[in-house]
Design a protein around this motif. Structure first.
Motif, mmCIF file in Angstrom:
data_model
loop_
_atom_site.group_PDB
_atom_site.id
_atom_site.type_symbol
_atom_site.label_atom_id
_atom_site.label_comp_id
_atom_site.label_asym_id
_atom_site.label_seq_id
_atom_site.Cartn_x
_atom_site.Cartn_y
_atom_site.Cartn_z
ATOM 1 N N GLU A 1 -9.774 -3.511 7.465
ATOM 2 C CA GLU A 1 -8.415 -3.355 6.974
ATOM 3 C C GLU A 1 -7.170 -3.695 8.020
ATOM 4 O O GLU A 1 -7.754 -3.601 9.249
ATOM 5 C CB GLU A 1 -8.358 -1.910 6.808
ATOM 6 N N TYR B 1 -1.764 -2.231 10.466
ATOM 7 C CA TYR B 1 -0.425 -2.417 10.427
ATOM 8 C C TYR B 1 0.086 -2.297 9.144
ATOM 9 O O TYR B 1 1.333 -2.136 8.647
ATOM 10 C CB TYR B 1 0.154 -3.561 10.923
ATOM 11 N N GLY B 2 -0.709 -2.322 8.002
ATOM 12 C CA GLY B 2 -0.063 -2.221 6.637
ATOM 13 C C GLY B 2 0.667 -3.519 6.022
ATOM 14 O O GLY B 2 0.996 -4.600 6.950
ATOM 15 N N VAL C 1 6.621 -2.471 1.010
ATOM 16 C CA VAL C 1 6.628 -1.181 1.103
ATOM 17 C C VAL C 1 7.683 -0.531 -0.051
ATOM 18 O O VAL C 1 7.911 0.307 -0.841
ATOM 19 C CB VAL C 1 6.891 -0.414 2.218
ATOM 20 N N GLY D 1 -2.119 -6.460 4.431
ATOM 21 C CA GLY D 1 -1.983 -5.089 4.338
ATOM 22 C C GLY D 1 -2.055 -4.309 3.144
ATOM 23 O O GLY D 1 -1.631 -3.144 3.133
ATOM 24 N N MET D 2 -2.805 -5.061 1.906
ATOM 25 C CA MET D 2 -2.557 -4.309 0.529
ATOM 26 C C MET D 2 -3.990 -3.964 -0.034
ATOM 27 O O MET D 2 -4.231 -4.167 -1.123
ATOM 28 C CB MET D 2 -1.693 -5.262 -0.129
#
Length: 360
Positions: free
Chosen positions: A39, A42-43, A49, A229-230
C-alpha cells in the motif's frame, strides 16, 4: 447436503489460493506498521480526499453504469479513445473478468512463477490450466521460455511488469518485442499495477501499442490501488482495442464501480503532479532501504516498485517475519524470501533497525 457436491466442477478441484488476503484478516491495529500489502503510506492526493468527502454526501445515488467520465479521464491519460477503456473494481476484478469472458475448461494460461497469484486463481476458477514458467536466478521473467511454453491449448499469456512479488522489471522495448512475437490467437495480458514507480529511462506503458492500433489481442491492466493510494476504494481499468472492450462489457464487473470510486478516480487520474512526487519519494526510500539491506549481507533483488524482495542465509524468511511482527512491523514472506513494502521514512527506519537487531 454435502456443499462440495453443489460447487462447480472447477471449484471442487481448485487448490487453495496462495494469496494471503484469502487466508487471514487484513485488519491491523493502528500502532502496527503494515509493510506487507504494497500500500502507499501517503494515501491519495488532497484533491482526491476532498472528492471522497463530497461523494459521501451522495452515497444514495447509483453510479454511472457506463463510467463515461472515468473512461474519458483514463483515455486522456493513456492517449487512447474512451472506447478502449473498461473500468472495474480494482485489478482483481479485471483479472476475474478475463476468466469470465475468455477462459474455457482445458484452456492454458502461461504465467511467471512466482508472480501475482490472482492469475493462477482465475485459471483454476474456470477450469483452465495455469502453465507456470520459472523466473531466472535474478527473479526476472524468462520471456523466451514463456514463448516456448505455448501450445495449441494456450489461450492467454500473462506478464506482470513490474512483477509482484519480486519487484523486478522488464525494459519496455524488450517487452514490446516479446508481445509482438505472441501468436494472434493468444490474448496477451500485461499487468502494470506498479508501472508508475519505475524510474528507469526509456520506460513506457504498453498502452502505446493500443494507441498505435495494435491488431493482436492485447489487454493492459491498470489500478488506482497502488501509487494513487486508493486501495480501499477499489477502482481499476483495462486498456484494449474497442472490439476486445466490447467483449469485456459482457461482464457485470464492467459496470460495478461505485459512484464515489468513479468520482475520486476521475480526480486522481488528473493529479499526475502528485503521482510524480510520490514516485520520487518512493525512489529515494527504495534506494536507501535496498542499500541498508545489502550492507547487512542480504541478497536484494533489484526493485522498480514500492516493495523489496530479499533473503539472507543468517535467518529464515519465517524467522524474520515473525520477529518483525512481534515488534509491530508486518512484512510478507513469499517464495522463501522476505518482501517488505516501503513505508514512510519513519516506518522504514524502524524496519531497518529491527533487521539489524535480528541479523546481529
Amino acid at each position: 447436503m454435502d456443499m462440495l457436491e453443489l460447487q462447480r466442477d472447477a471449484i471442487k478441484v481448485k487448490p487453495a489460493s496462495k494469496r494471503a488476503a484469502r487466508q487471514k484478516s487484513s485488519v491491523t491495529p493502528p500502532d502496527v506498521y503494515r509493510l506487507c500489502y504494497n500500500e502507499s503510506p501517503y494515501g491519495p492526493s488532497p484533491k482526491v480526499v476532498e472528492a471522497l468527502t463530497q461523494g459521501a454526501q451522495k452515497a444514495f445515488i447509483y453510479p454511472d453504469w457506463f463510467g463515461i467520465d472515468l473512461k474519458m479521464a483514463a483515455a486522456e491519460l493513456n492517449g487512447v479513445d474512451k472506447n478502449c477503456i473498461i473500468p472495474g473494481t480494482g485489478s482483481s476484478a479485471m483479472i476475474c473478468m478475463l476468466g469470465e469472458i475468455f477462459l474455457n475448461p482445458g484452456d492454458e494460461m502461461i504465467v511467471g512463477d512466482p508472480s501475482y497469484e490472482a492469475f493462477r486463481d482465475v485459471a483454476y476458477d474456470y477450469g483452465a490450466t495455469p502453465v507456470t514458467v520459472p523466473l531466472d536466478d535474478d527473479m526476472c521473467y524468462d520471456l523466451d521460455a514463456m514463448l516456448a511454453a505455448i501450445t495449441p491449448k494456450t489461450k492467454m499469456i500473462v506478464v506482470v511488469n513490474p512483477n509482484n512479488p519480486t519487484g523486478t522489471f522488464i525494459e519496455s522495448a524488450k517487452l514490446e518485442a516479446f508481445i509482438k512475437k505472441v501468436p494472434e490467437n493468444i490474448i496477451t495480458v500485461v499487468d502494470e499495477a506498479y508501472l508508475e514507480y519505475v524510474t528507469k529511462p526509456g520506460t513506457y506503458s504498453m498502452t502505446k501499442l493500443i494507441a498505435e492500433g495494435y491488431e493482436k489481442p492485447l489487454i493492459i491492466l491498470k489500478t488506482l490501488s497502488k501509487i494513487y493510494g486508493m486501495a480501499g476504494i477499489r477502482v481499476g481499468y483495462g486498456v484494449m482495442a474497442p472490439d476486445t472492450a466490447d467483449c469485456m462489457c459482457k461482464s457485470s464487473h464492467a459496470w460495478n464501480v461505485s459512484k464515489i470510486g468513479q468520482d475520486a478516480a476521475v480526480v486522481a487520474l488528473k493529479e499526475q503532479g502528485y503521482i510524480q512526487t510520490i514516485s520520487d519519494v518512493n525512489c529515494l526510500e527504495r534506494e536507501r532501504v535496498m542499500n541498508a539491506l545489502k550492507k547487512m549481507g542480504c541478497r536484494v533483488y533489484e526493485s522498480q516498485t514500492n516493495f523489496i524482495l530479499f533473503k539472507t542465509e543468517k535467518k529464515s524468511a519465517a524467522e524474520i517475519r515473525d520477529y518483525l511482527a512481534e515488534n509491530k512491523v508486518l512484512i510478507g514472506a513469499p517464495v522463501e524470501c522476505c518482501r517488505v513494502s516501503l513505508g514512510t521514512p519513519e516506518m522504514n527506519d524502524k524496519f531497518i533497525a529491527l533487521m539489524k537487531e535480528i541479523l546481529a
